[in-house]
Design a protein around this motif. Structure first.
Motif, short mmCIF file in Angstrom:
data_model
loop_
_atom_site.label_atom_id
_atom_site.label_comp_id
_atom_site.label_asym_id
_atom_site.label_seq_id
_atom_site.Cartn_x
_atom_site.Cartn_y
_atom_site.Cartn_z
N THR A 74 50.48 40.05 73.56
CA THR A 74 50.43 39.94 72.10
C THR A 74 51.79 39.49 71.55
OG1 THR A 74 48.76 41.69 72.03
CG2 THR A 74 49.92 41.22 69.99
N LYS A 75 52.84 40.12 72.04
CA LYS A 75 54.19 39.79 71.58
C LYS A 75 54.56 38.36 71.93
CE LYS A 75 59.03 41.00 72.14
NZ LYS A 75 60.00 41.72 72.92
N ASN A 76 54.25 37.94 73.15
CA ASN A 76 54.61 36.59 73.58
C ASN A 76 53.83 35.52 72.84
OD1 ASN A 76 56.74 36.95 75.45
ND2 ASN A 76 55.29 37.81 76.89
N LEU A 77 52.58 35.78 72.50
CA LEU A 77 51.83 34.82 71.70
C LEU A 77 52.44 34.69 70.31
CD1 LEU A 77 48.16 35.60 72.77
CD2 LEU A 77 49.43 33.49 73.18
N ARG A 78 52.88 35.80 69.75
CA ARG A 78 53.55 35.77 68.45
C ARG A 78 54.85 34.98 68.53
NH1 ARG A 78 56.80 39.63 67.31
NH2 ARG A 78 55.60 41.22 68.37
N LEU A 79 55.60 35.17 69.62
CA LEU A 79 56.84 34.42 69.81
C LEU A 79 56.58 32.92 69.96
CD1 LEU A 79 58.87 36.75 72.20
CD2 LEU A 79 59.41 36.18 69.83
N TRP A 80 55.50 32.57 70.64
CA TRP A 80 55.16 31.16 70.79
C TRP A 80 54.80 30.55 69.45
CZ3 TRP A 80 56.21 27.47 73.90
CH2 TRP A 80 56.51 27.73 75.23
N LYS A 81 54.11 31.29 68.62
CA LYS A 81 53.79 30.78 67.28
C LYS A 81 55.06 30.56 66.48
CE LYS A 81 50.72 33.33 65.30
NZ LYS A 81 49.72 34.32 64.90
N ASP A 82 56.00 31.50 66.56
CA ASP A 82 57.29 31.34 65.88
C ASP A 82 58.03 30.11 66.41
OD1 ASP A 82 56.75 33.65 64.46
OD2 ASP A 82 58.07 34.92 65.68
N ALA A 83 58.02 29.94 67.73
CA ALA A 83 58.71 28.80 68.34
C ALA A 83 58.10 27.49 67.87
CB ALA A 83 58.64 28.91 69.86
N LEU A 84 56.79 27.43 67.79
CA LEU A 84 56.14 26.20 67.35
C LEU A 84 56.43 25.90 65.88
CD1 LEU A 84 52.74 26.37 69.23
CD2 LEU A 84 54.62 24.79 69.63
N ARG A 85 56.55 26.93 65.09
CA ARG A 85 56.89 26.71 63.67
C ARG A 85 58.31 26.16 63.54
NH1 ARG A 85 53.95 31.82 62.93
NH2 ARG A 85 51.90 31.24 62.16
N ILE A 86 59.22 26.70 64.32
CA ILE A 86 60.60 26.20 64.32
C ILE A 86 60.61 24.76 64.84
CG2 ILE A 86 62.90 26.46 65.32
CD1 ILE A 86 62.32 29.52 65.41
N LEU A 87 59.87 24.52 65.91
CA LEU A 87 59.76 23.19 66.50
C LEU A 87 59.23 22.19 65.46
CD1 LEU A 87 59.88 22.29 69.72
CD2 LEU A 87 57.49 21.89 69.28
N GLU A 88 58.23 22.61 64.72
CA GLU A 88 57.66 21.75 63.69
C GLU A 88 58.71 21.42 62.62
OE1 GLU A 88 53.75 21.63 60.81
OE2 GLU A 88 54.67 23.59 61.20
N ALA A 89 59.42 22.43 62.17
CA ALA A 89 60.44 22.20 61.14
C ALA A 89 61.51 21.25 61.63
CB ALA A 89 61.06 23.53 60.72
N GLU A 90 61.93 21.42 62.86
CA GLU A 90 62.99 20.58 63.41
C GLU A 90 62.54 19.15 63.64
OE1 GLU A 90 66.19 21.24 63.76
OE2 GLU A 90 65.99 23.32 63.11
N ILE A 91 61.33 18.99 64.16
CA ILE A 91 60.84 17.64 64.47
C ILE A 91 60.40 16.90 63.21
CG2 ILE A 91 58.98 16.34 65.59
CD1 ILE A 91 59.16 18.31 67.92
N VAL A 92 59.59 17.58 62.39
CA VAL A 92 58.99 16.91 61.24
C VAL A 92 59.98 16.73 60.10
CG1 VAL A 92 57.16 17.09 59.49
CG2 VAL A 92 56.68 17.69 61.87
N TYR A 93 60.69 17.78 59.75
CA TYR A 93 61.53 17.71 58.56
C TYR A 93 62.97 17.29 58.86
CZ TYR A 93 57.45 20.15 56.89
OH TYR A 93 56.16 20.49 56.61
N SER A 94 63.53 17.76 59.95
CA SER A 94 64.91 17.41 60.29
C SER A 94 64.99 16.19 61.21
CB SER A 94 65.61 18.58 60.98
OG SER A 94 65.63 19.70 60.14
#
Length: 170
Positions: A28-48
């Motif tokens: 459960t914790k690792n899936l939550r961490l992966w979701k956080d990582a993908l959100r950061i990844l999205e912000a970095e790739i798409v917006y920055s």
């Protein structure tokens, strides 16, 4: 002497039950961490519009263990050009899955996402990240349900099986 042996049996079975329960919680914790990582990844790739190597480096600094090591290794191997990005991604995911209690289907979702990394434009990356987040949300809900259901049961079964074995030995 018998009492000590009985207590050790109960303790050992209890530890096994609690370890099984911790596996559900870690997934459960690792899936939550992966979701956080993908959100950061999205912000970095798409917006920055940050290059993927730098995104991996940033993720390795922002996320806790074991994700930190995963993204640090990804950044290092991609920078060293040790192969195709997808091959590196898959290899590191396989290694990560051994310590993270992720199920095969969780890893497959992440591998499918890795196939698209660095191959499409920003809009397509955003769509792929959103699709992956949707799949991970579904898996996280499933993991939470299993943790609630089977986590308590495995702890209780561990303790009760220890008591049962101790009673049989009396």
């Amino acid at each position: 002497m018998k009492v000590i042996a009985i207590l050790m049996i109960i303790a050992a079975c209890s530890v096994v039950g609690f370890e099984i329960s911790n596996g559900f919680a870690r997934r459960t914790k690792n899936l939550r961490l992966w979701k956080d990582a993908l959100r950061i990844l999205e912000a970095e790739i798409v917006y920055s519009q940050t290059p993927i190597i730098q995104v991996f480096q940033k993720l390795s600094k922002q996320l806790p263990k074991p994700m930190k090591e995963l993204f640090a290794q990804l950044a290092k191997e991609v920078a060293d050009e040790r192969g195709d990005l997808y091959e590196i991604w898959s290899e590191k995911l396989e290694d990560f899955s051994k310590i993270s209690h992720l199920k095969t289907e969780d890893v497959e979702i992440l591998k499918q996402f890795g196939r698209t990394l660095g191959k499409y434009d920003i809009l397509q990356h955003e769509k792929q990240i959103q699709l992956t987040l949707t799949h991970l949300d579904r898996k996280a809900a499933e993991a939470n349900e299993q943790n609630a259901k089977f986590g308590k049961m495995s702890r209780a079964l561990g303790v009760l099986s220890g008591i049962f074995i101790a009673l049989l030995l009396l």
